[in-house]
Motif scaffolding. Sequence first.
Motif, PDB file in Angstrom:
ATOM      1  N   CYS A   1      30.681  47.250  43.422  1.00 28.94           N
ATOM      2  CA  CYS A   1      31.306  46.156  42.846  1.00 28.94           C
ATOM      3  C   CYS A   1      30.265  45.301  42.136  1.00 28.94           C
ATOM      4  O   CYS A   1      30.408  44.352  41.583  1.00 28.94           O
ATOM      5  CB  CYS A   1      31.339  45.104  44.073  1.00 28.94           C
ATOM      6  SG  CYS A   1      33.053  45.537  45.145  1.00 28.94           S
ATOM      7  N   HIS A   2      28.931  45.798  41.888  1.00 29.21           N
ATOM      8  CA  HIS A   2      27.667  45.076  41.317  1.00 29.21           C
ATOM      9  C   HIS A   2      27.183  45.944  40.271  1.00 29.21           C
ATOM     10  O   HIS A   2      26.870  47.289  40.420  1.00 29.21           O
ATOM     11  CB  HIS A   2      26.580  44.704  42.156  1.00 29.21           C
ATOM     12  CG  HIS A   2      27.142  43.747  43.163  1.00 29.21           C
ATOM     13  ND1 HIS A   2      27.370  42.106  42.912  1.00 29.21           N
ATOM     14  CD2 HIS A   2      27.479  43.687  44.639  1.00 29.21           C
ATOM     15  CE1 HIS A   2      27.392  41.530  43.978  1.00 29.21           C
ATOM     16  NE2 HIS A   2      27.624  42.423  45.057  1.00 29.21           N
ATOM     17  N   ALA A   3      26.724  45.646  39.163  1.00 35.03           N
ATOM     18  CA  ALA A   3      26.059  46.002  38.323  1.00 35.03           C
ATOM     19  C   ALA A   3      24.496  46.034  38.834  1.00 35.03           C
ATOM     20  O   ALA A   3      24.260  44.958  38.925  1.00 35.03           O
ATOM     21  CB  ALA A   3      26.091  45.746  36.755  1.00 35.03           C
ATOM     22  N   ILE A   4      23.668  47.013  38.942  1.00 35.48           N
ATOM     23  CA  ILE A   4      22.409  46.727  39.687  1.00 35.48           C
ATOM     24  C   ILE A   4      21.418  47.656  38.762  1.00 35.48           C
ATOM     25  O   ILE A   4      21.718  48.779  38.644  1.00 35.48           O
ATOM     26  CB  ILE A   4      22.438  47.172  41.176  1.00 35.48           C
ATOM     27  CG1 ILE A   4      23.466  46.646  41.703  1.00 35.48           C
ATOM     28  CG2 ILE A   4      20.907  46.874  41.604  1.00 35.48           C
ATOM     29  CD1 ILE A   4      23.639  46.982  43.265  1.00 35.48           C
ATOM     30  N   PRO A   5      20.410  47.121  38.132  1.00 31.46           N
ATOM     31  CA  PRO A   5      19.539  47.661  37.159  1.00 31.46           C
ATOM     32  C   PRO A   5      18.708  48.874  37.846  1.00 31.46           C
ATOM     33  O   PRO A   5      18.150  48.794  39.085  1.00 31.46           O
ATOM     34  CB  PRO A   5      18.547  46.673  36.636  1.00 31.46           C
ATOM     35  CG  PRO A   5      19.243  45.366  36.881  1.00 31.46           C
ATOM     36  CD  PRO A   5      20.193  45.614  38.014  1.00 31.46           C
ATOM     37  N   ASP A   6      18.723  50.129  37.302  1.00 28.35           N
ATOM     38  CA  ASP A   6      18.087  51.197  37.813  1.00 28.35           C
ATOM     39  C   ASP A   6      18.570  52.024  39.007  1.00 28.35           C
ATOM     40  O   ASP A   6      17.969  52.476  39.792  1.00 28.35           O
ATOM     41  CB  ASP A   6      16.334  50.757  38.185  1.00 28.35           C
ATOM     42  CG  ASP A   6      15.753  50.503  37.128  1.00 28.35           C
ATOM     43  OD1 ASP A   6      16.141  51.059  35.805  1.00 28.35           O
ATOM     44  OD2 ASP A   6      14.799  49.795  36.927  1.00 28.35           O
ATOM     45  N   VAL A   7      19.667  51.503  39.566  1.00 26.80           N
ATOM     46  CA  VAL A   7      20.605  52.308  40.572  1.00 26.80           C
ATOM     47  C   VAL A   7      21.703  52.903  39.875  1.00 26.80           C
ATOM     48  O   VAL A   7      22.631  52.415  39.308  1.00 26.80           O
ATOM     49  CB  VAL A   7      21.154  51.379  41.506  1.00 26.80           C
ATOM     50  CG1 VAL A   7      21.954  52.020  42.618  1.00 26.80           C
ATOM     51  CG2 VAL A   7      20.058  50.435  42.131  1.00 26.80           C
ATOM     52  N   PRO A   8      21.618  54.396  39.880  1.00 27.77           N
ATOM     53  CA  PRO A   8      22.526  55.326  39.090  1.00 27.77           C
ATOM     54  C   PRO A   8      23.898  54.845  39.614  1.00 27.77           C
ATOM     55  O   PRO A   8      24.205  54.797  40.839  1.00 27.77           O
ATOM     56  CB  PRO A   8      22.213  56.545  39.477  1.00 27.77           C
ATOM     57  CG  PRO A   8      20.703  56.465  39.771  1.00 27.77           C
ATOM     58  CD  PRO A   8      20.450  55.043  40.520  1.00 27.77           C
ATOM     59  N   GLY A   9      24.785  54.777  38.564  1.00 25.63           N
ATOM     60  CA  GLY A   9      26.111  54.533  39.005  1.00 25.63           C
ATOM     61  C   GLY A   9      26.479  53.111  39.350  1.00 25.63           C
ATOM     62  O   GLY A   9      27.747  52.955  39.644  1.00 25.63           O
ATOM     63  N   ALA A  10      25.671  52.223  39.457  1.00 30.08           N
ATOM     64  CA  ALA A  10      25.791  50.780  39.971  1.00 30.08           C
ATOM     65  C   ALA A  10      26.303  49.940  38.718  1.00 30.08           C
ATOM     66  O   ALA A  10      25.485  49.582  38.126  1.00 30.08           O
ATOM     67  CB  ALA A  10      24.656  50.240  40.803  1.00 30.08           C
ATOM     68  N   ASN A  11      27.762  50.199  38.456  1.00 28.12           N
ATOM     69  CA  ASN A  11      28.013  49.513  37.366  1.00 28.12           C
ATOM     70  C   ASN A  11      29.612  48.809  37.799  1.00 28.12           C
ATOM     71  O   ASN A  11      30.230  48.419  36.781  1.00 28.12           O
ATOM     72  CB  ASN A  11      28.214  50.203  36.286  1.00 28.12           C
ATOM     73  CG  ASN A  11      29.202  51.510  36.517  1.00 28.12           C
ATOM     74  OD1 ASN A  11      29.553  51.644  37.640  1.00 28.12           O
ATOM     75  ND2 ASN A  11      29.001  52.807  35.705  1.00 28.12           N
ATOM     76  N   GLY A  12      29.813  48.231  38.967  1.00 32.16           N
ATOM     77  CA  GLY A  12      30.796  47.475  39.277  1.00 32.16           C
ATOM     78  C   GLY A  12      30.947  46.044  38.555  1.00 32.16           C
ATOM     79  O   GLY A  12      29.856  45.700  38.196  1.00 32.16           O
ATOM     80  N   ARG A  13      32.090  45.760  38.606  1.00 28.33           N
ATOM     81  CA  ARG A  13      32.539  44.366  38.062  1.00 28.33           C
ATOM     82  C   ARG A  13      33.258  43.632  38.816  1.00 28.33           C
ATOM     83  O   ARG A  13      33.384  42.207  38.332  1.00 28.33           O
ATOM     84  CB  ARG A  13      33.263  44.612  36.462  1.00 28.33           C
ATOM     85  CG  ARG A  13      32.555  45.324  35.367  1.00 28.33           C
ATOM     86  CD  ARG A  13      31.575  44.493  34.594  1.00 28.33           C
ATOM     87  NE  ARG A  13      30.904  45.182  33.703  1.00 28.33           N
ATOM     88  CZ  ARG A  13      29.633  45.723  34.042  1.00 28.33           C
ATOM     89  NH1 ARG A  13      29.061  45.642  35.148  1.00 28.33           N
ATOM     90  NH2 ARG A  13      28.957  46.219  33.065  1.00 28.33           N
ATOM     91  N   THR A  14      33.367  43.799  40.096  1.00 26.29           N
ATOM     92  CA  THR A  14      34.195  42.867  40.947  1.00 26.29           C
ATOM     93  C   THR A  14      33.296  41.732  41.275  1.00 26.29           C
ATOM     94  O   THR A  14      33.623  40.607  41.400  1.00 26.29           O
ATOM     95  CB  THR A  14      34.540  43.689  42.029  1.00 26.29           C
ATOM     96  OG1 THR A  14      35.321  44.713  42.052  1.00 26.29           O
ATOM     97  CG2 THR A  14      35.305  42.776  43.185  1.00 26.29           C
ATOM     98  N   GLY A  15      31.943  41.924  41.619  1.00 25.61           N
ATOM     99  CA  GLY A  15      31.004  41.060  42.025  1.00 25.61           C
ATOM    100  C   GLY A  15      29.957  40.958  40.788  1.00 25.61           C
ATOM    101  O   GLY A  15      30.248  41.579  39.630  1.00 25.61           O
ATOM    102  N   PRO A  16      29.285  39.868  40.760  1.00 23.23           N
ATOM    103  CA  PRO A  16      28.469  39.300  39.811  1.00 23.23           C
ATOM    104  C   PRO A  16      27.360  40.637  39.548  1.00 23.23           C
ATOM    105  O   PRO A  16      26.866  41.098  40.335  1.00 23.23           O
ATOM    106  CB  PRO A  16      27.850  37.987  40.103  1.00 23.23           C
ATOM    107  CG  PRO A  16      28.070  38.243  41.611  1.00 23.23           C
ATOM    108  CD  PRO A  16      29.159  38.890  41.929  1.00 23.23           C
ATOM    109  N   THR A  17      26.818  40.725  38.351  1.00 25.23           N
ATOM    110  CA  THR A  17      25.862  41.447  38.228  1.00 25.23           C
ATOM    111  C   THR A  17      24.390  40.979  39.059  1.00 25.23           C
ATOM    112  O   THR A  17      24.119  39.931  39.194  1.00 25.23           O
ATOM    113  CB  THR A  17      25.206  41.483  36.510  1.00 25.23           C
ATOM    114  OG1 THR A  17      24.075  42.283  36.521  1.00 25.23           O
ATOM    115  CG2 THR A  17      25.043  40.228  36.010  1.00 25.23           C
TER     116      THR A  17
END
Length: 119
Positions: free
Chosen positions: A45-61
Amino acid sequence: MNAKVLVCLVLLLPVAGCGSEETTSSLGDPVKGKAAIAEYGCGSCHAIPDVPGANGRTGPTLERIAKRTYLAGVLPNTPEDMVRWIRAPETIDPRTAMPNMAVSVGDARDITAYLYTLK
Ligand code: HEC
């Protein structure tokens, strides 16, 4: 200044001091936190820098989340409140789309420590 005020100052100042130390020590290990973020799947759900595959768009970055003034627009961005939000978002905002993921206190502290490296 009356005696009561003086007693309060003498008794409460050191307590307040202890409180703020606890704030820092309530933060966990950012390296473990990064791993926990991947395990719990926050990145779906979240884009989180430096966490592989963390590119969700449901929640805020969560990019630069450490610099945000409020969490989810309602909660002052402090370590305690970040831990509270991660563990039980629905108790803070009953209508939030973020689910309660049964994150343990330890994991929430580690995750918070990692998120506060994102400046
Ligand atoms: C099903 C999607 C979903 C998952 C999974 C999820 N979140 Fe969220 N998260 C959201 C949404 C939606 C918001 C915005 C909430 C709001 O504003 O009410 C949010 C808000 C947040 C915020 C506040 C962000 C801000 O900009 O104020 C943090 C921090 C956060 N989530 C961390 C996490 C962590 C850590 C995990 C994993 C344990 C996680 N989230 C899992 C959907 C999700």
